[in-house]
Design a protein around this motif. Structure first.
Motif, mmCIF file in Angstrom:
data_model
loop_
_atom_site.group_PDB
_atom_site.id
_atom_site.type_symbol
_atom_site.label_atom_id
_atom_site.label_comp_id
_atom_site.label_asym_id
_atom_site.label_seq_id
_atom_site.Cartn_x
_atom_site.Cartn_y
_atom_site.Cartn_z
ATOM 1 N N MET A 102 -8.707 -4.844 11.894
ATOM 2 C CA MET A 102 -8.528 -4.648 10.462
ATOM 3 C C MET A 102 -7.064 -4.816 10.089
ATOM 4 N N LYS A 103 -6.850 -5.635 9.092
ATOM 5 C CA LYS A 103 -5.480 -5.932 8.703
ATOM 6 C C LYS A 103 -5.246 -5.529 7.256
ATOM 7 N N LEU A 104 -4.276 -4.653 7.041
ATOM 8 C CA LEU A 104 -3.913 -4.219 5.697
ATOM 9 C C LEU A 104 -2.559 -4.805 5.340
ATOM 10 N N ALA A 105 -2.482 -5.454 4.200
ATOM 11 C CA ALA A 105 -1.219 -6.064 3.798
ATOM 12 C C ALA A 105 -0.572 -5.270 2.677
ATOM 13 N N LEU A 106 0.710 -4.953 2.848
ATOM 14 C CA LEU A 106 1.458 -4.290 1.784
ATOM 15 C C LEU A 106 1.809 -5.319 0.718
ATOM 16 N N GLY B 64 9.197 -0.679 -2.723
ATOM 17 C CA GLY B 64 9.340 0.142 -1.523
ATOM 18 C C GLY B 64 8.410 -0.266 -0.395
ATOM 19 N N LYS B 65 7.925 -1.490 -0.421
ATOM 20 C CA LYS B 65 7.005 -1.959 0.629
ATOM 21 C C LYS B 65 7.640 -1.910 2.012
ATOM 22 N N SER B 66 8.859 -2.452 2.089
ATOM 23 C CA SER B 66 9.494 -2.511 3.400
ATOM 24 C C SER B 66 9.886 -1.121 3.878
ATOM 25 N N THR B 67 10.300 -0.269 2.939
ATOM 26 C CA THR B 67 10.629 1.114 3.292
ATOM 27 C C THR B 67 9.381 1.820 3.838
ATOM 28 N N LEU B 68 8.259 1.599 3.175
ATOM 29 C CA LEU B 68 7.004 2.202 3.631
ATOM 30 C C LEU B 68 6.594 1.630 4.986
ATOM 31 N N PHE B 69 6.757 0.324 5.132
ATOM 32 C CA PHE B 69 6.391 -0.295 6.408
ATOM 33 C C PHE B 69 7.175 0.328 7.560
ATOM 34 N N LEU B 70 8.467 0.545 7.317
ATOM 35 C CA LEU B 70 9.300 1.137 8.365
ATOM 36 C C LEU B 70 8.862 2.564 8.660
ATOM 37 N N ALA B 71 8.495 3.298 7.600
ATOM 38 C CA ALA B 71 8.028 4.670 7.798
ATOM 39 C C ALA B 71 6.732 4.678 8.609
ATOM 40 N N LEU B 72 5.847 3.752 8.294
ATOM 41 C CA LEU B 72 4.562 3.692 8.992
ATOM 42 C C LEU B 72 4.742 3.331 10.456
ATOM 43 N N SER B 73 5.608 2.377 10.681
ATOM 44 C CA SER B 73 5.724 1.843 12.039
ATOM 45 C C SER B 73 6.762 2.597 12.856
ATOM 46 N N GLY B 74 7.508 3.512 12.190
ATOM 47 C CA GLY B 74 8.532 4.260 12.899
ATOM 48 C C GLY B 74 9.696 3.386 13.335
ATOM 49 N N ARG B 75 9.819 2.234 12.689
ATOM 50 C CA ARG B 75 10.925 1.349 13.053
ATOM 51 C C ARG B 75 12.132 1.620 12.173
ATOM 52 N N LYS B 76 13.270 1.150 12.648
ATOM 53 C CA LYS B 76 14.502 1.314 11.875
ATOM 54 C C LYS B 76 14.729 0.046 11.057
ATOM 55 N N ALA C 277 6.163 -12.379 8.294
ATOM 56 C CA ALA C 277 5.731 -11.034 7.945
ATOM 57 C C ALA C 277 6.008 -10.096 9.118
ATOM 58 N N SER C 278 6.494 -8.892 8.791
ATOM 59 C CA SER C 278 6.592 -7.864 9.824
ATOM 60 C C SER C 278 5.187 -7.345 10.065
ATOM 61 N N GLN C 279 4.884 -7.073 11.286
ATOM 62 C CA GLN C 279 3.532 -6.678 11.631
ATOM 63 C C GLN C 279 3.579 -5.493 12.586
ATOM 64 N N ALA C 280 2.746 -4.506 12.353
ATOM 65 C CA ALA C 280 2.689 -3.363 13.266
ATOM 66 C C ALA C 280 1.236 -3.004 13.545
ATOM 67 N N ILE D 168 0.763 -5.280 7.653
ATOM 68 C CA ILE D 168 1.770 -6.333 7.558
ATOM 69 C C ILE D 168 2.588 -6.163 6.281
ATOM 70 N N ASP D 169 3.840 -6.527 6.392
ATOM 71 C CA ASP D 169 4.769 -6.511 5.260
ATOM 72 C C ASP D 169 5.278 -7.931 5.100
ATOM 73 N N PRO D 170 4.613 -8.725 4.265
ATOM 74 C CA PRO D 170 5.023 -10.124 4.133
ATOM 75 C C PRO D 170 6.349 -10.232 3.388
#
Ligand SMILES: Nc1nc2c(ncn2[C@@H]2O[C@H](COP(=O)(O)OP(=O)(O)O)[C@@H](O)[C@H]2O)c(=O)[nH]1
Ligand SMILES: [Mg+2]
Length: 340
Positions: free
Chosen positions: A1-5, A12-24, A34-37, A66-68
Motif C-alpha cells: 500500500m502506497k500513500l502519497a503526501l 508541511g508535506k516534507s516536514t511531515l514525511f521526516l516526522a513519519l520516517s524519523g529522518r533528519k 520522491a522520498s520514500q519510506a 512517498i513525498d514527491p
C-alpha cells in the motif's frame, strides 16, 4: 500500500514525511525523486501474539509513504501542477497548512478547496483527452471500447459538477479506469498541519474530518528515546504518534483490515481490503495459497486472547473451518490449508 503526501506548496508535506520516517532534514539541492519510506504499521495485537508464540520472527504489515518533489510547472500544461507520482498511489494524504510559520495567516478552507479543484481539474483533463482520442479513432473506423467510453462520460459529468470520483464506488474502483490513475477517485486522508500550540481540528467546509498533526513537534518527538517521547507526548496532549493516527485514518479511508498468521517461525500481520474472501487473503501470503486453497482454520484474535491458548479456543468451540466463500474480518488469525 502506497500513500502519497500531497497538498499546496509549503503546507508541511516534507516536514511531515521526516516526522513519519524519523529522518533528519537534508538541506541542499532540490530533490528530483520522491522520498520514500517503508514503515511498519504499529499494531499492539502483533505484539501480544508475538509475546504468546515467541516466534523467531515478528513481522508487521507495512505501508509506504512517498513525498514527491514539487514539479516544475509548465505554463501550457495544467497537468504538471501535481506531481506525476500521485497517479501510482493507492491513497492520497492531503496536508493542509494550519500554522502561520511566517507564511501568513493560515487559510485552511481556501487551501483545501483550491487543492480539491486541482485534483478535479487534473482528472477532467485526463478524461477529456482520452475521450477525444477515442472519438478520433472511432471516426477513423477503429472500434472503441464503448464500456470504457461510457464510464469516462460518467466520470466527466461528475467532474464537471465538481464532484470527486471517490463518491462513486463503482467508477472509482473500475478496472477499466484504473490505468488512468484518476486522482479524485483515490481514497483521501486530510491532515491539518496545525501550529505547535493548537490541537483543534479546523473546519474545512466539507465532510472531511482532518487528522490533526503538528508536524514540526512530531518531528522532534520522532527523534526522542521511547520513554522521553511518552512523557513529552503526555505533556502535549498527544495520545498517539502521527504515524499511528495517520495509518489508522489511511486504513479506514482505504477500507483495509488486518489478519494474522501465527506460529513458532513467524507471527505476522497482513493487509487486505474489507470484504476479501479467504482465498484472496491467502493470495496475499503467497499465490500458491490462493491457487491451491482448500480451507482456512480461523480463530479470532480477541477469542485467543480471552481463552489464553489455541487449545482453549478449540475447546470453547470458537475455532472455525472456513471455505472459499468466507469473508475475512479484521483480527482473524488464519491458517491456510492448500494443495498445489
Ligand atoms: N511553525 C511551523 N512550521 C512548519 C510546520 N510544518 C512545516 N513548517 C515550515 O513550513 C515550511 C514548509 O514546510 P515543508 O515541509 O517544506 O512544506 P512542503 O512544501 O509541503 O513540503 C518550512 O519552512 C517548514 O519549516 C509546522 O507544523 N509548524
Ligand atoms: Mg516538500
Amino acid at each position: 500500500m502506497k500513500l502519497a503526501l500531497c497538498g499546496l506548496p509549503s503546507s508541511g508535506k516534507s516536514t511531515l514525511f521526516l516526522a513519519l520516517s524519523g529522518r533528519k532534514l537534508s538541506q541542499g539541492k532540490a530533490r528530483e525523486e520522491a522520498s520514500q519510506a517503508l514503515l511498519p504499521v504499529p499494531d499492539a495485537r502483533v505484539d501480544r501474539l508475538s509475546a504468546m508464540y515467541q516466534p523467531k520472527k515478528t513481522t508487521y504489515a507495512q505501508i509506504t509513504f512517498i513525498d514527491p518533489p514539487q514539479p516544475l510547472i509548465k505554463a501550457d500544461d495544467p497537468l504538471t501542477k501535481l506531481p506525476a507520482e500521485l497517479r501510482g498511489a493507492d491513497a492520497l494524504v492531503e496536508v493542509v497548512r494550519n500554522f502561520d510559520g511566517g507564511l501568513g495567516a493560515p487559510q485552511a478552507v481556501a487551501d483545501h478547496q483550491a487543492f480539491a479543484q486541482e485534483l478535479l481539474l487534473s482528472d477532467l483533463i485526463t478524461v477529456e483527452r482520452r475521450l477525444e482520442r477515442m472519438a478520433q479513432d472511432r471516426q477513423r473506423g477503429r472500434k472503441q471500447d464503448e464500456e470504457e467510453a461510457a464510464l469516462l462520460e460518467r466520470a466527466k459529468q461528475m467532474l464537471e459538477q465538481e464532484t470527486p470520483l471517490r463518491g462513486d464506488a463503482e467508477l472509482a474502483g473500475h478496472v477499466k479506469l484504473k490505468g488512468f490513475g484518476l486522482l479524485s477517485a483515490k481514497p483521501l486522508v486530510v491532515v491539518a498541519n496545525n501550529a505547535e500550540d493548537d490541537p483543534t481540528p479546523p473546519d474545512l467546509g466539507d465532510d472531511s474530518a482532518p487528522v490533526v498533526i503538528r508536524a514540526s513537534i512530531e518531528g522532534e518527538l520522532a527523534e526522542l528515546a521511547d520513554d522521553e517521547r511518552a512523557e513529552f507526548m503526555a505533556e502535549l496532549g498527544i495520545g498517539q504518534s502521527a504515524l499511528d493516527r495517520l495509518i489508522q485514518a489511511g486504513y479506514a479511508a482505504m477500507e483495509l483490515i488486518s489478519f494474522f498468521t501465527v506460529g513458532q517461525d513467524e507471527v505476522r500481520a497482513w493487509t487486505v481490503r474489507r470484504g476479501a474472501l479467504a482465498p484472496q487473503a491467502a493470495g496475499v501470503i503467497h499465490s500458491d495459497l490462493e491457487r491451491g486453497f482448500i480451507r482456512a482454520e480461523v480463530m479470532v484474535y480477541d477469542d485467543l486472547l480471552a481463552q489464553g491458548s489455541e487449545a482453549a479456543v478449540k475447546k470453547a468451540g470458537l475455532f472455525k473451518l472456513a471455505g472459499k466463500d468466507h469473508v475475512v474480518s479484521d483480527g482473524e488469525i488464519l491458517h491456510v490449508r492448500f494443495s498445489v
